[in-house]
Design an enzyme around this catalytic site. Structure first.
Site, short mmCIF file in Angstrom:
data_model
loop_
_atom_site.label_atom_id
_atom_site.label_comp_id
_atom_site.label_asym_id
_atom_site.label_seq_id
_atom_site.Cartn_x
_atom_site.Cartn_y
_atom_site.Cartn_z
N SER A 140 -10.92 -0.26 2.93
CA SER A 140 -10.16 -0.42 4.18
C SER A 140 -9.77 0.94 4.72
O SER A 140 -9.09 1.71 4.02
CB SER A 140 -8.88 -1.20 3.94
OG SER A 140 -9.17 -2.46 3.42
N ARG A 185 0.82 -1.23 0.00
CA ARG A 185 0.00 0.00 0.00
C ARG A 185 0.85 1.27 0.00
O ARG A 185 0.47 2.30 0.57
CB ARG A 185 -0.91 0.05 1.24
CG ARG A 185 -1.99 -0.98 1.26
CD ARG A 185 -3.02 -0.70 0.17
NE ARG A 185 -4.28 -1.32 0.46
CZ ARG A 185 -4.62 -2.56 0.10
NH1 ARG A 185 -3.75 -3.30 -0.57
NH2 ARG A 185 -5.80 -3.04 0.40
N GLU A 232 -5.25 4.13 6.19
CA GLU A 232 -5.00 4.09 4.75
C GLU A 232 -5.67 5.30 4.09
O GLU A 232 -5.22 5.79 3.06
CB GLU A 232 -5.55 2.78 4.16
CG GLU A 232 -4.99 2.55 2.78
CD GLU A 232 -5.51 1.33 2.07
OE1 GLU A 232 -6.00 0.40 2.72
OE2 GLU A 232 -5.43 1.33 0.85
N1 EPU Z 1 -11.05 -10.95 9.91
C1 EPU Z 1 -11.68 -10.95 11.13
N2 EPU Z 1 -12.97 -10.49 11.21
C2 EPU Z 1 -13.62 -10.02 10.12
C3 EPU Z 1 -13.00 -10.01 8.87
C4 EPU Z 1 -11.70 -10.47 8.78
O1 EPU Z 1 -11.10 -11.37 12.13
O2 EPU Z 1 -14.79 -9.63 10.28
C5 EPU Z 1 -9.67 -11.46 9.83
C6 EPU Z 1 -9.67 -12.94 9.45
O3 EPU Z 1 -8.62 -13.55 10.15
C7 EPU Z 1 -9.36 -12.92 7.98
C8 EPU Z 1 -8.41 -11.75 7.93
O4 EPU Z 1 -8.95 -10.79 8.84
O5 EPU Z 1 -8.75 -14.09 7.55
C9 EPU Z 1 -8.27 -11.13 6.57
O6 EPU Z 1 -9.52 -10.67 6.12
P1 EPU Z 1 -9.75 -10.36 4.57
O7 EPU Z 1 -9.34 -11.52 3.76
O8 EPU Z 1 -11.13 -9.84 4.40
O9 EPU Z 1 -8.68 -9.26 4.21
P2 EPU Z 1 -8.10 -7.99 4.97
O10 EPU Z 1 -6.69 -8.24 5.32
O11 EPU Z 1 -9.02 -7.60 6.07
C10 EPU Z 1 -7.15 -6.92 2.79
C11 EPU Z 1 -7.20 -5.62 2.07
C12 EPU Z 1 -8.52 -5.49 1.31
C13 EPU Z 1 -8.62 -6.64 0.33
C14 EPU Z 1 -8.55 -7.95 1.12
C15 EPU Z 1 -8.57 -9.19 0.24
C16 EPU Z 1 -5.84 -4.14 3.39
C17 EPU Z 1 -5.81 -2.95 4.27
N3 EPU Z 1 -7.04 -4.52 2.99
O12 EPU Z 1 -8.16 -6.90 3.80
O13 EPU Z 1 -8.47 -4.28 0.58
O14 EPU Z 1 -9.82 -6.58 -0.41
O15 EPU Z 1 -7.32 -7.99 1.88
O16 EPU Z 1 -7.31 -9.41 -0.31
O17 EPU Z 1 -4.79 -4.67 3.07
C18 EPU Z 1 -9.13 -1.99 0.42
O18 EPU Z 1 -7.93 -1.71 0.30
O19 EPU Z 1 -10.01 -1.10 0.42
C19 EPU Z 1 -9.53 -3.38 0.61
C20 EPU Z 1 -10.78 -3.71 0.83
#
Ligand code: EPU
Length: 336
Positions: free
Chosen positions: A236, A164, A332
């Site tokens: 995010s 990012r 972000e």
């Molecule tokens: N999780 C929770 N509770 C929740 C949701 C998620 O505990 O309600 C934990 C779980 O362990 C899950 C982990 O968070 O496995 C990761 O969740 P997710 O796969 O939804 O991804 P993220 O790390 O929360 C990142 C990006 C997103 C992108 C997703 C998918 C960042 C800041 N965000 O989110 O990007 O869509 O991965 O690859 O890196 C954006 O930038 O606007 C965005 C949505």
């Protein structure tokens, strides 16, 4: 060039805030941009360049000039047996670009389907999702250096891409370069990236190709992430924090289920969504701003939220996560 005075940015920020800017300037080509860069009034005012406003929070009306690129165009600038180099205008809508490339059979960005924003911002933010970061496909970023007024080409390695992040977000370059075009190297024999477990699950039993991956990504996003056209948000709000191994080991003892992604032997990435959920903040509301129930990384505008509501909720999240885990979340979303 389109110039509007006392202009509402309602359609230019995905939080859906009715913020006004003193001036709104949109340029359609490099000639217009050059004119702008030689304009004395322009440089006498504060200004900010935006894309689709999908990563911004305006804290109040803006008294300067908000600039937006309308540069369009998608063209093949080089082609070899296995790869194609595509030049896209900074103002091209990101997801239309992804759809166009998937349709043509050019792979590399299909996992980045459905992300709100524009081509220019894709490079500045180094957007990433579902196991892919856009920097893996970018070969060049073309800009105008607004200090010298000259055109400048950044090769991939000059852009200092990390999670990012790019050089365009660093103090030395922030606000000093307007991106006009980005060149992406895509594959004519794509190797699909299905590392993101749930993507594999959704595709199970289906033909795997650029189109089905794109559909799967969009369906996963639709299930978890609110559509900014219906519920204001900026995706995010926070980045996933990196912590050192010793800190992680300590947390792991206390919270054996803590999810983590190793970055290298010394650093671990923790999903901020998990940290926020553990603080009991899912659904937490301040005024008309709320933490999204399905993805706590996202702050939503329930209809009439003010920038203050959103900023206060973001501060609360940072404070609670810091108190419980000694981790400092980084935003972000850019505050203006
Ligand atoms: N999780 C929770 N509770 C929740 C949701 C998620 O505990 O309600 C934990 C779980 O362990 C899950 C982990 O968070 O496995 C990761 O969740 P997710 O796969 O939804 O991804 P993220 O790390 O929360 C990142 C990006 C997103 C992108 C997703 C998918 C960042 C800041 N965000 O989110 O990007 O869509 O991965 O690859 O890196 C954006 O930038 O606007 C965005 C949505």
């Amino acid at each position: 060039m389109k110039i509007s005075e006392n202009y509402s940015l309602l359609k230019h920020n995905t939080f859906g805030l009715d913020i006004k800017t003193r001036w709104f300037v949109e340029y359609e080509n490099e000639e217009d941009l050059q004119k702008l860069l030689y304009d004395e009034y322009f440089f006498s005012q504060p200004f900010i360049h935006i894309g689709q406003g999908s990563n911004l929070l305006f804290l109040g009306d803006y008294s300067g000039i908000v600039v937006h690129s309308l540069i369009q165009g998608i063209e093949v600038v080089k082609e070899e047996e296995n790869h194609v180099w595509i030049k896209a205008g900074a103002g091209v809508e990101w997801d239309s670009f992804v759809a166009y490339c998937a349709e043509k059979g050019w792979g590399g960005i299909e996992n980045l389907s459905g992300i709100p924003g524009e081509v220019g911002a894709s490079a500045v933010q180094n957007i990433g999702a579902y196991g892919v970061e856009v920097c893996d496909t970018i070969t060049e970023v073309h800009t105008y250096n607004i200090v010298t007024g000259e055109k400048q080409i950044f090769k991939n390695e000059d852009c200092k891409f990390t999670y990012r992040h790019s050089i365009f977000k660093e103090e030395t370059h922030r606000g000093k370069h307007f991106v006009t075009h980005v060149i992406y190297k895509l594959s004519k024999q794509p190797v699909y990236n299905l590392d993101y477990g749930y993507l594999k699950t959704v595709l199970d039993g289906k033909d795997v190709n650029l189109k089905t991956i794109r559909e799967a990504v969009i369906s996963i996003r639709d299930a978890k992430l609110p559509d900014p056209k219906k519920l204001g948000n900026a995706g995010s709000f926070f980045m996933n924090p990196y912590i050192c191994m010793a800190h992680y080991e300590g947390l792991k003892e206390k919270y054996p289920d803590i999810p983590s992604y190793p970055v290298d032997g010394k650093v671990v990435k923790i999903p901020a969504a998990w940290l926020i959920e553990q603080c009991g903040l899912k659904g937490k509301t301040i005024g008309h701003a709320a933490i999204h129930e399905k993805q706590p990384l996202v702050i939503i505008n329930k209809g009439e939220a003010t920038a203050d509501d959103i900023a206060s909720l973001a501060s609360l999240v940072c404070d609670e996560v810091k108190k419980k885990f000694s981790i400092e979340l980084q935003k972000e979303v850019l505050f203006i």
